[in-house]
Design a protein around this motif. Structure first.
Motif, PDB file in Angstrom:
ATOM      1  N   LEU A 230       5.708 -43.146  -6.432  1.00 45.34           N
ATOM      2  CA  LEU A 230       4.782 -41.910  -6.812  1.00 45.34           C
ATOM      3  C   LEU A 230       3.514 -42.034  -6.348  1.00 45.34           C
ATOM      4  O   LEU A 230       2.723 -41.090  -6.227  1.00 45.34           O
ATOM      5  CB  LEU A 230       4.879 -41.809  -8.432  1.00 45.34           C
ATOM      6  CG  LEU A 230       5.979 -41.497  -9.178  1.00 45.34           C
ATOM      7  CD1 LEU A 230       5.809 -41.479 -10.617  1.00 45.34           C
ATOM      8  CD2 LEU A 230       6.355 -39.936  -8.943  1.00 45.34           C
ATOM      9  N   ARG A 231       2.993 -43.060  -5.808  1.00 41.93           N
ATOM     10  CA  ARG A 231       1.554 -43.133  -5.389  1.00 41.93           C
ATOM     11  C   ARG A 231       1.558 -42.525  -4.260  1.00 41.93           C
ATOM     12  O   ARG A 231       0.538 -41.672  -3.973  1.00 41.93           O
ATOM     13  CB  ARG A 231       1.421 -44.551  -5.007  1.00 41.93           C
ATOM     14  CG  ARG A 231       1.071 -45.589  -6.111  1.00 41.93           C
ATOM     15  CD  ARG A 231       1.076 -46.944  -5.631  1.00 41.93           C
ATOM     16  NE  ARG A 231       0.654 -48.188  -6.703  1.00 41.93           N
ATOM     17  CZ  ARG A 231       0.502 -49.421  -6.693  1.00 41.93           C
ATOM     18  NH1 ARG A 231       0.591 -49.696  -5.245  1.00 41.93           N
ATOM     19  NH2 ARG A 231       0.623 -50.069  -7.458  1.00 41.93           N
ATOM     20  N   GLU A 232       2.704 -42.002  -3.535  1.00 43.03           N
ATOM     21  CA  GLU A 232       2.902 -41.412  -2.201  1.00 43.03           C
ATOM     22  C   GLU A 232       3.090 -39.966  -2.407  1.00 43.03           C
ATOM     23  O   GLU A 232       3.164 -39.465  -1.614  1.00 43.03           O
ATOM     24  CB  GLU A 232       3.775 -42.220  -1.252  1.00 43.03           C
ATOM     25  CG  GLU A 232       3.800 -43.629  -1.142  1.00 43.03           C
ATOM     26  CD  GLU A 232       4.728 -44.370  -0.475  1.00 43.03           C
ATOM     27  OE1 GLU A 232       5.950 -43.653   0.108  1.00 43.03           O
ATOM     28  OE2 GLU A 232       4.954 -45.537  -0.871  1.00 43.03           O
ATOM     29  N   TYR A 233       3.928 -39.818  -3.303  1.00 42.75           N
ATOM     30  CA  TYR A 233       4.113 -38.452  -3.840  1.00 42.75           C
ATOM     31  C   TYR A 233       3.665 -37.909  -5.222  1.00 42.75           C
ATOM     32  O   TYR A 233       4.388 -37.827  -6.461  1.00 42.75           O
ATOM     33  CB  TYR A 233       5.913 -38.246  -3.908  1.00 42.75           C
ATOM     34  CG  TYR A 233       6.293 -38.680  -2.615  1.00 42.75           C
ATOM     35  CD1 TYR A 233       6.548 -37.667  -1.532  1.00 42.75           C
ATOM     36  CD2 TYR A 233       6.599 -40.040  -2.199  1.00 42.75           C
ATOM     37  CE1 TYR A 233       7.113 -37.968  -0.237  1.00 42.75           C
ATOM     38  CE2 TYR A 233       7.151 -40.461  -0.945  1.00 42.75           C
ATOM     39  CZ  TYR A 233       7.359 -39.379  -0.063  1.00 42.75           C
ATOM     40  OH  TYR A 233       7.764 -39.764   1.230  1.00 42.75           O
ATOM     41  N   PRO A 234       2.443 -38.102  -5.481  1.00 44.88           N
ATOM     42  CA  PRO A 234       1.578 -37.462  -6.822  1.00 44.88           C
ATOM     43  C   PRO A 234       2.109 -36.240  -7.388  1.00 44.88           C
ATOM     44  O   PRO A 234       1.971 -35.853  -8.344  1.00 44.88           O
ATOM     45  CB  PRO A 234       0.355 -37.558  -6.457  1.00 44.88           C
ATOM     46  CG  PRO A 234       0.195 -37.383  -5.040  1.00 44.88           C
ATOM     47  CD  PRO A 234       1.392 -37.979  -4.384  1.00 44.88           C
ATOM     48  N   MET A 235       2.632 -35.292  -6.530  1.00 40.95           N
ATOM     49  CA  MET A 235       2.996 -33.805  -7.026  1.00 40.95           C
ATOM     50  C   MET A 235       4.449 -34.108  -8.093  1.00 40.95           C
ATOM     51  O   MET A 235       4.483 -32.915  -8.714  1.00 40.95           O
ATOM     52  CB  MET A 235       3.471 -33.058  -5.676  1.00 40.95           C
ATOM     53  CG  MET A 235       4.944 -33.410  -5.062  1.00 40.95           C
ATOM     54  SD  MET A 235       4.775 -34.615  -4.175  1.00 40.95           S
ATOM     55  CE  MET A 235       3.680 -34.279  -2.881  1.00 40.95           C
ATOM     56  N   LEU A 236       4.938 -35.215  -7.926  1.00 40.56           N
ATOM     57  CA  LEU A 236       6.115 -35.361  -8.990  1.00 40.56           C
ATOM     58  C   LEU A 236       5.712 -35.724 -10.266  1.00 40.56           C
ATOM     59  O   LEU A 236       6.327 -35.584 -11.358  1.00 40.56           O
ATOM     60  CB  LEU A 236       7.131 -36.093  -8.346  1.00 40.56           C
ATOM     61  CG  LEU A 236       7.917 -35.635  -7.143  1.00 40.56           C
ATOM     62  CD1 LEU A 236       8.680 -36.806  -6.612  1.00 40.56           C
ATOM     63  CD2 LEU A 236       8.635 -34.499  -7.546  1.00 40.56           C
TER      64      LEU A 236
END
Length: 425
Positions: free
Chosen positions: A265-271
């Motif tokens: 999630l650090r790389e994909y915070p939009m989730l």
């Protein structure tokens, strides 16, 4: 004779109304002081109302499933002595006892008639405490005398419950809610057989679940993406960790999956976000407050693993077990059932091939790992047996693009298939 009007007290900050989910009295019943009157539901918490006086029930507010406002009449009780005015009643009204999950349900009410008295509660067989007679109700908890009101003691005797075996939720005073929690685990269930058709009114927790799911599907354009993941190495690592765990809790696959999700999630915070569709604002969260969908006798509940990104897998295992136990026993607090930023739902060995989970609004995604199975796979030109797991993710298409969801799952897959990356910075 005098009439005592018991108004529904303030049972939580910002609460304006509550739903009647169970009546424990009906018109004409005699209720003792501290006796149970009704269970009222607000959001995800069920609040048990106890009578502040002794007397005969002369009027009730409505049927199970009805919603009444804070401050309005709940019951009218005919008492001996002079009438009590409203201000004095409010001062005398006891603090409601929060039990955080539905109590055992009374039989469905007819039309607008109140539910039957609580004599239909499930019975715990005396054999559960041994073949001999039950110990005295004035038993000890670790050397401390069991405290309970006469009404609670009488109910325990009627149900064949040894109060020494009941663990109070707070302090050392046993309440009706503690007996209910005990019954949820020790109560008997009806045996198999042909049942007659019946109509069941949808109330309480089941009604809230129905409303929340309908709102999610009505407002959120869902899409679901499914990928298969080779979890052979992750399972080998988990087995090695369990062999050397010492006094730490045994690891299931869930804490390791959560650790991988938090790292990805650090790389994909939009989730890891919430969408306020009225204000048109998306809030991305730095901390991962992971909701873990948990099946209970009262229905699906979602206790929250707070700050999951900062926990070790061992700490996660302990906290997941604690939260699941609290939810299933009816001891979860309101703050433990709210505030999630992302939800994980797993059916464990019942997980099937794939799932299309419904998003926990206002979150924007929900992740559903499915069961782990051994399958023949082609690796480097050879057919080998590998442990495989399908993983589903449902996303809010207003906020998350399909490409981003697929990219997140592929990054998560790489970590799980090479689990050293779960723990490497």
């Amino acid at each position: 004779m005098a009439t005592y009007t018991f108004n529904l007290p303030d049972i939580g900050e910002g609460i304006a109304e509550a739903e009647i989910v169970a009546w424990h009295v009906k018109v004409g019943d005699r209720v003792e002081e501290d006796g149970r009157i009704a269970d009222m539901m607000t959001d995800k918490a069920t609040v048990e109302m106890e009578s502040p006086v002794s007397g005969v029930i002369r009027k009730v507010a409505g049927a199970e499933g009805d919603v009444i406002a804070i401050g309005s009449m709940l019951v009218e009780i005919e008492t001996e002595g002079e009438a009590v005015d409203a201000p004095a009643q409010e001062e005398a009204a006891p603090s409601p006892e929060v039990i955080e999950a539905e109590t055992p349900k009374a039989p469905p009410a007819e039309a607008a008639a109140p539910a039957p008295a609580p004599s239909a509660a499930p019975v715990v067989p005396k054999a559960a405490s041994g073949d001999g007679p039950l110990p005295s109700q004035a038993s000890d908890h670790g050397g401390e005398k069991v405290l309970a009101s006469p009404v609670v003691r009488q109910r325990a005797r009627d149900l064949g419950i040894d109060l020494a075996k009941v663990r109070p939720a707070e302090g050392n005073r046993i309440r009706h809610a503690d007996l209910d929690a005990y019954l949820n685990f020790g109560g008997t269930r009806a045996g198999p057989g042909r049942a007659a058709d019946e109509e069941i009114r949808v109330i309480g927790m089941r009604k809230r679940i129905a409303q929340n799911m309908a709102e999610s599907k009505r407002h959120i354009p869902h899409f679901t993406y499914v990928e298969e993941i080779d979890v052979t190495k992750m399972e080998e690592m988990r087995a090695e960790m369990n062999e050397s765990r010492g006094s730490r809790p045994k690891l299931t696959a869930l804490p390791i999956l959560i650790a991988a999700i938090c790292k990805t999630l650090r790389e994909y915070p939009m989730l890891n976000a919430r969408y306020d569709d009225e204000a048109n604002v998306v809030t991305r969260f730095g901390a991962v407050h992971l909701g873990i969908a948990t099946q209970t006798d009262a229905g699906l509940m979602v206790p929250v693993l707070r700050g999951a990104e900062s926990l070790s897998v061992w700490d996660m295992a302990s906290e997941i077990a604690r939260l699941a136990e609290a939810a299933r026993s009816g001891k979860a607090k309101s703050e433990e059932l709210s505030g999630s930023t992302l939800t994980l739902t797993s059916l464990g060995p019942l997980g099937g091939i794939a799932t299309t989970p419904v998003i926990n609004r206002p979150e924007v995604a929900i992740i559903g790992p499915n069961k782990i199975v051994e399958r023949p796979m082609v690796v480097d030109g050879a057919v080998v047996i590998r442990k495989m797991m399908n993983l589903s993710i449902s996303c809010d298409h207003r906020v998350v693009d399909g490409y981003d969801a697929a990219s997140f799952v592929q990054a998560l897959k790489r970590r799980i298939e090479t689990p050293i990356y779960i723990f490497a910075d």
